[in-house]
Write a protein that holds these residues in place. Structure first.
Motif, PDB file in Angstrom:
ATOM      1  N   HIS A  61       0.852  -1.188   0.000  1.00 53.08           N
ATOM      2  CA  HIS A  61       0.000   0.000   0.000  1.00 53.08           C
ATOM      3  C   HIS A  61       0.890   1.241   0.000  1.00 53.08           C
ATOM      4  CE1 HIS A  61      -3.812  -2.110   1.509  1.00 53.08           C
ATOM      5  NE2 HIS A  61      -4.172  -1.388   0.466  1.00 53.08           N
ATOM      6  N   HIS A  62       0.618   2.165  -0.893  1.00 56.95           N
ATOM      7  CA  HIS A  62       1.392   3.403  -0.965  1.00 56.95           C
ATOM      8  C   HIS A  62       0.722   4.505  -0.143  1.00 56.95           C
ATOM      9  CE1 HIS A  62       3.887   1.599  -4.039  1.00 56.95           C
ATOM     10  NE2 HIS A  62       2.805   1.270  -4.723  1.00 56.95           N
ATOM     11  N   PHE A  63       1.534   5.467   0.310  1.00 55.02           N
ATOM     12  CA  PHE A  63       1.054   6.623   1.081  1.00 55.02           C
ATOM     13  C   PHE A  63       0.372   6.203   2.387  1.00 55.02           C
ATOM     14  CE2 PHE A  63       0.984   8.092  -3.387  1.00 55.02           C
ATOM     15  CZ  PHE A  63       1.831   9.197  -3.293  1.00 55.02           C
ATOM     16  N   ALA A  64       0.756   5.066   2.938  1.00 54.40           N
ATOM     17  CA  ALA A  64       0.115   4.569   4.156  1.00 54.40           C
ATOM     18  C   ALA A  64       1.171   4.051   5.112  1.00 54.40           C
ATOM     19  CB  ALA A  64      -0.873   3.450   3.821  1.00 54.40           C
ATOM     20  N   ARG A  65       0.811   3.989   6.394  1.00 54.83           N
ATOM     21  CA  ARG A  65       1.717   3.396   7.385  1.00 54.83           C
ATOM     22  C   ARG A  65       1.594   1.875   7.315  1.00 54.83           C
ATOM     23  NH1 ARG A  65       1.184   7.394  12.704  1.00 54.83           N
ATOM     24  NH2 ARG A  65       2.230   9.181  11.750  1.00 54.83           N
ATOM     25  N   GLN A  66       1.996   1.372   6.184  1.00 52.25           N
ATOM     26  CA  GLN A  66       1.968  -0.060   5.906  1.00 52.25           C
ATOM     27  C   GLN A  66       3.138  -0.381   4.979  1.00 52.25           C
ATOM     28  OE1 GLN A  66      -1.916  -1.587   4.601  1.00 52.25           O
ATOM     29  NE2 GLN A  66      -2.862   0.253   5.430  1.00 52.25           N
ATOM     30  N   LEU A  67       3.360  -1.674   4.755  1.00 53.45           N
ATOM     31  CA  LEU A  67       4.400  -2.076   3.815  1.00 53.45           C
ATOM     32  C   LEU A  67       4.110  -1.483   2.443  1.00 53.45           C
ATOM     33  CD1 LEU A  67       4.728  -5.805   4.877  1.00 53.45           C
ATOM     34  CD2 LEU A  67       6.406  -3.983   5.283  1.00 53.45           C
ATOM     35  N   ALA A  68       5.169  -1.012   1.764  1.00 53.95           N
ATOM     36  CA  ALA A  68       4.971  -0.348   0.480  1.00 53.95           C
ATOM     37  C   ALA A  68       5.888  -0.893  -0.606  1.00 53.95           C
ATOM     38  CB  ALA A  68       5.175   1.163   0.630  1.00 53.95           C
ATOM     39  N   SER A  69       7.206  -0.818  -0.431  1.00 51.64           N
ATOM     40  CA  SER A  69       8.146  -1.249  -1.480  1.00 51.64           C
ATOM     41  C   SER A  69       8.559  -2.692  -1.188  1.00 51.64           C
ATOM     42  CB  SER A  69       9.364  -0.328  -1.501  1.00 51.64           C
ATOM     43  OG  SER A  69       9.949  -0.242  -0.216  1.00 51.64           O
TER      44      SER A  69
END
Length: 351
Positions: A61-69
């Motif tokens: 998930h992008h732009f979130a306090r979650q895993l992104a890259s």
């Protein structure tokens, strides 16, 4: 008239976890920073491998306090494990440069020894409006963002075939092999380990036509009045039918995701003793059509086994991804996985 019930499959299943990688500075969270989430994700993959689980999958998930890259995480987990599959569920292709992605994926897959299982899709609603535009991507005139995601996926699939396509320079810095050049590093077999996260029957059929495995989550378009697990089983059946009609030689894989907690001690009882969300829900996400959200499961192992035996989509799939409450920490999530593997899976013939 609803379609005929799909053929139910029983037997051994690949069982893994799916983490959304939430983090929050709250004192009640075991993951209070992005560093906590990343390091604990690697540790949970190691713990899951020790317990005999088959897969460690991570949401993007992008732009979130979650895993992104995902690729630094997948590469690190690949270096610290030796057997368990490492995957995503799912990478939003609206945000991706498919050629650069192929290089990252190839490197991570080689580090892991060919264990990557990459789930990709159009993506789910994000934290910002059209976030992919901030990454420098936009649909062409007359094209939707979903069209753009599928087009980028088709490019990724072609590149992962490993055929040369780029004209070499006449005076390169380093010697080239003959002919057109492919991207490097090339990971043999990764093309067959790409999964499409389908939110409808139609996109499941498209995935089959493209030769991708099917990844079906805990929600999909509400395409009938039947329960979620029955609609999802129909989706799986449509996928397998389209796969056979496309004439692909290999056997495809199909995964479904579920929230499952086996209550085996006082900690489980205190956290999940009220049970799961035992009914489907229907609502709207980001489109004009309603979506149906599948129920969750939380009960003692014998009750869980009976309830899961009635889930037609779980029965039809060969791979089950169990969503984990990652903010409760590695030790507790490993306990949840162990409870499922030891107390529930054998009763259902999955182990």
């Amino acid at each position: 008239m609803p379609p005929a019930r799909p053929r139910v499959r029983h037997g051994v299943k690949s069982i893994g976890f799916l983490s959304f990688g939430h983090w929050t500075p709250s004192p009640s969270s075991q993951t209070r920073s992005a560093a906590d989430v990343l390091l604990q994700s690697i540790e949970l993959a190691e713990a899951a491998e020790e317990l005999g689980a088959d897969g460690a999958y991570f949401r993007v998930h992008h732009f979130a306090r979650q895993l992104a890259s995902p690729f630094p995480l997948l590469a690190a987990a690949g270096a610290r494990t030796s057997r368990i599959e490492l995957g995503t569920g799912v990478i939003d292709m609206r945000y991706e440069n498919p050629l650069y992605m192929a290089e990252d994926a190839g490197a991570a897959d080689l580090i892991a020894g060919g264990r990557l299982q990459l789930g990709v899709s159009r993506g789910s609603p994000e934290q910002v409006v059209d976030g992919f535009r901030y990454f420098g991507y936009a649909p062409r005139e007359g094209q939707t963002s979903a069209d753009m995601a599928r087009e980028r996926t088709e490019v990724l699939l072609r590149v992962l075939e490993g055929e040369g396509f780029a004209q070499p320079a006449p005076r390169p810095m380093f010697p080239n092999p003959p002919g057109l050049l492919r991207l490097e590093p090339y990971a043999e077999g990764l093309r067959e380990r790409i999964w499409w996260g389908a939110g409808s029957d139609a996109t499941a059929v498209w995935a089959a036509q493209q030769g991708m495995n099917l990844m079906s989550s805990t929600l999909k378009d509400a395409e009938s009045d039947e329960p979620f697990h029955v609609q999802q089983a129909h989706q799986i059946e449509a996928f397998r039918k389209a796969w056979a009609e496309a004439g692909h030689e290999r056997t495809p894989r199909v995964s479904v995701s579920r929230s499952i907690v086996a209550i085996t001690d006082d900690r489980d009882r205190a956290l999940f003793g009220r049970g799961g969300q035992d009914r489907d829900q229907v609502g709207y996400i980001d489109g004009p059509n309603p979506a149906i959200f599948g129920r969750s499961y939380a009960a003692e192992p014998d009750v869980l086994a009976r309830e899961l035996a009635e889930d037609e989509a779980v029965a039809a799939a060969d791979t089950l991804l169990v969503t984990v409450p990652n903010q409760l920490g590695v030790e507790y999530n490993a306990h949840l996985l162990e409870s499922l593997l030891v107390h529930v899976a054998p009763a259902l013939g999955w182990r």
